[in-house]
Design an enzyme around this catalytic site. Structure first.
Site, PDB file in Angstrom:
ATOM      1  N   CYS A  96      -6.758  -8.026  -2.503  1.00 20.79           N
ATOM      2  CA  CYS A  96      -7.014  -7.790  -1.081  1.00 20.79           C
ATOM      3  C   CYS A  96      -8.469  -7.464  -0.783  1.00 20.79           C
ATOM      4  O   CYS A  96      -8.781  -6.868   0.263  1.00 20.79           O
ATOM      5  CB  CYS A  96      -6.103  -6.675  -0.573  1.00 20.79           C
TER       6      CYS A  96
ATOM      7  N   CYS B   4      -5.568   1.435   4.143  1.00 22.69           N
ATOM      8  CA  CYS B   4      -4.426   1.304   3.242  1.00 22.69           C
ATOM      9  C   CYS B   4      -3.245   2.154   3.701  1.00 22.69           C
ATOM     10  O   CYS B   4      -2.101   1.858   3.383  1.00 22.69           O
ATOM     11  CB  CYS B   4      -4.812   1.673   1.816  1.00 22.69           C
TER      12      CYS B   4
ATOM     13  N   CYS C 181       0.827  -1.210   0.000  1.00 23.95           N
ATOM     14  CA  CYS C 181       0.000   0.000   0.000  1.00 23.95           C
ATOM     15  C   CYS C 181       0.859   1.257   0.000  1.00 23.95           C
ATOM     16  O   CYS C 181       0.513   2.251  -0.637  1.00 23.95           O
ATOM     17  CB  CYS C 181      -0.933   0.000   1.206  1.00 23.95           C
TER      18      CYS C 181
ATOM     19  N   CYS D 169      -8.145  -2.929  -4.079  1.00 24.73           N
ATOM     20  CA  CYS D 169      -7.393  -3.731  -5.044  1.00 24.73           C
ATOM     21  C   CYS D 169      -7.907  -5.168  -5.047  1.00 24.73           C
ATOM     22  O   CYS D 169      -8.303  -5.707  -4.001  1.00 24.73           O
ATOM     23  CB  CYS D 169      -5.911  -3.701  -4.703  1.00 24.73           C
TER      24      CYS D 169
END
Length: 276
Positions: A245, A268, A162, A242
């Site tokens: 995840c 994140c 991240c 994303c």
């Protein structure tokens, strides 16, 4: 599963009522001159954090559209951006900002790990709202080659992933801006439960105009504005980041429980450094 954006035809949309305004001193018109100000003696705050606290009090007496118009037109004209994930609830703040000024820069962090559906949704919303300054920000190619050459850093160290693909690119993208707008809400829980309307973060003011909205308010806004839902919403994705995840949520889970599932990670990183 309690569907967040379920049909709410029986409810007419009314923007969440503002909380009663707290009495506060007038807020500075810009950030100019902050360096020379002293923090209040009884509260160890930086001048910027004190300014954010004053703004938070000021915004208590405003509805969402008024908060946005004040920030965009009066406080930070030409010096404010929206940061959008183009996720499950992103359409709301984009709708409200576009009604005020569709030329406000919208920053999207193109991590290289998004669902194809998210990229499609980004393009759909951009066209629908007439956004004229959409910026898709990618991570630095040299940094990716050095830190994540195989593209699997997310599976080994999601915090570093991240930082590489979101935190550092956003810091670069926000240079030159004094403030930015998010779509976060307190009902998301965890670190967001006490979310203020304004906060100081990394030398800038962060505006959270939807902080007090509830799940029901979100439902009503999608219905009122006839907003298209993210293509993955009907598959159970209530919060969308994303692809590696993010998973659909199960009955009884919080909207963000599908993010970084199986870890204690909840954010994140772009929202973790704030002061108020």
């Amino acid at each position: 599963m309690d569907v967040m954006f379920a049909d709410c035809a029986s409810r007419s949309f009314t923007e969440p009522a503002p909380a009663p305004a707290a009495k506060a001193d007038p807020v500075m018109e810009s950030l100019a001159g902050l360096e020379g100000m002293a923090a209040p003696a009884k509260a160890k705050r930086s001048p910027l954090a004190a300014y954010a606290a004053d703004l938070d009090l000021r915004f208590l007496g405003m509805n969402t559209s008024k908060i946005l118009s004040t920030a965009i037109r009066d406080l930070f004209p030409g010096r404010i951006a929206v940061v959008s994930s183009f996720g499950a609830e992103a359409a709301i703040v984009l709708q409200l900002v576009a009604e005020i000024d569709p030329s406000v820069p919208v920053i999207f962090l193109e991590t290289g790990k998004h669902f194809d559906a998210t990229l499609m949704y980004r393009d759909i919303l951009s066209q629908r709202f007439g956004l004229t300054d959409l910026r898709s920000i990618e991570p630095d190619a040299a940094e990716v080659a050095a830190e994540d050459p195989d593209g699997d850093l997310w599976s080994r160290d999601p915090n570093r992933c991240c930082a590489l693909r979101k935190v550092r690119p956003l810091e670069r993208a926000l240079k030159g801006f004094d403030a930015w707008i998010t779509g976060r809400k307190r009902y998301h829980g965890a670190e967001r439960s006490a979310l203020p309307f304004a906060e100081a973060s990394n030398g800038q003011i962060k505006i959270n105009p939807l902080a007090s909205w509830t799940s029901a308010d979100v439902q009503a806004a999608f219905k009122r504005y006839r907003l298209p839902q993210h293509p993955l919403f009907d598959e159970g994705y209530a919060s969308i980041g994303c692809a590696p995840c993010t998973r659909p949520i199960q009955a009884g889970e919080n909207a963000r429980d599908g993010r970084w599932s199986g870890t204690d990670k909840r954010e994140c990183g772009i929202h973790l450094d704030y002061q108020i």
